[in-house]
Design a protein around this motif. Sequence first.
Motif, PDB file in Angstrom:
ATOM      1  N   ASP A   1      -5.034   3.082   6.448  1.00  0.00           N
ATOM      2  CA  ASP A   1      -6.083   4.110   6.371  1.00  0.00           C
ATOM      3  C   ASP A   1      -5.528   5.466   6.823  1.00  0.00           C
ATOM      4  OD1 ASP A   1      -8.120   2.337   5.502  1.00  0.00           O
ATOM      5  OD2 ASP A   1      -9.608   3.416   6.716  1.00  0.00           O
TER       6      ASP A   1
ATOM      7  N   ARG B   1       0.843  -1.196   0.000  1.00  0.00           N
ATOM      8  CA  ARG B   1       0.000   0.000   0.000  1.00  0.00           C
ATOM      9  C   ARG B   1       0.882   1.253   0.000  1.00  0.00           C
ATOM     10  NH1 ARG B   1      -5.533  -1.429   3.359  1.00  0.00           N
ATOM     11  NH2 ARG B   1      -6.203  -2.916   1.795  1.00  0.00           N
TER      12      ARG B   1
ATOM     13  N   ASP C   1      -4.087  -2.841   8.255  1.00  0.00           N
ATOM     14  CA  ASP C   1      -5.390  -2.302   7.853  1.00  0.00           C
ATOM     15  C   ASP C   1      -5.556  -0.890   8.395  1.00  0.00           C
ATOM     16  OD1 ASP C   1      -8.057  -2.370   6.817  1.00  0.00           O
ATOM     17  OD2 ASP C   1      -8.781  -2.774   8.857  1.00  0.00           O
TER      18      ASP C   1
END
Length: 368
Positions: free
Chosen positions: A253, A106, A249
């Motif tokens: 964000d 990510r 996770d």
Amino acid sequence: MATHKLLLLPGDGIGPEVMREVEKIVGWFAKNGVGFETETDLVGGSAYDAHGAAISEAAMVRAQDADAVLFGAVGGPKWDGVPYAVRPEAGLLRLRKDLGLFANLRPAICYPALADASSLKREVVEGLDIMIVRELTGGVYFGEPKEIVTLEDGSQRAVDTQLYTTAEIERITRVAFDLARKRRNKVSSAEKSNVMKSGVLWRQIVSRLHKAEGSDLQLEHVLADNCAMQLVRNPKQFDVIVTDNLFGDILSDIAAMLTGSLGMLPSASLGAEDPKSGTRKALYEPVHGSAPDIAGKGLANPIAMIGSFGMALRYSFGLVEAADLLEKAIANVLASGTRTKDIAAPGANAVGTQDVGDAIVKELSALS
Ligand code: IPM
Ligand code: MN
């Protein structure tokens, strides 16, 4: 002859509308010499409505067979009441598990043009370029037991299991080391070794692997809660962050917001390299969810989805020039001010989802 087989799984909410913009980009590459064979199928709530499952067996076969899966988003209030085993998210989790997609990349890049769209000060985020490497097929997402049991007194007890093995920690750490070598040679490993046994093992294994295989790299251990704080305090101190499924996770964000909007963050989920073919199973998805509140209104930012296709070009197809070209086109469109509402400059007119896709296609032609 290399095949470029793509499975498109638009899913629910804004998934279909951002996927339509990717199809325009795929179409542009096809006209310019890079053809893809695409198939489309259902996942999430839309698959539940059609088949009573969050993904059909036929779609799973297609996913196994594809060179890369492009995934939109799943979920929405419409499916709040469906049984847990067939809830929309189960489709995504099954894809990750069955395809063995243990490495979730990510990247969080703050385009100069967007530094003012972040809720953080420009100087904190401008020029940010970090990579979160999230373990994706283990940890508390999949550990057993995972259940709610009713006790003798009628009350209930819920349990999720955080579980990691040496092999799982080693393989995700190797991915982080390899990426750091192509970047700024720094790896930050985030866990909670101060309270969790899985964190203690995580730290030990990462340290051991660093000594054995990564002594050319700088390694630091950081507690996951401190990592969250450091990400908003001074995110540019990081290069590659490697962490488990749940912390990844949450931290990703946070990282998304540093870039201006959750609508900006692409991701790649990769499996192990097949020793025979040298290829990996792969799924590419935006980090944002299905955003039911804005679905169907043409307001969604398609850049995370388009950037995810860019990652497929780079990581699945080795089309580095095409990936660079697409990233340049995205940056130029952002700089030109063609932006959806989530990242529009104060006082500037926001454009719709389709306008951004069209502008990127136009920019691809202008650049080549
Ligand atoms: C993500 C999402 C998923 C996750 C959900 C939709 C299951 O939040 O990809 O970050 O928790 O992994
Ligand atoms: Mn998430």
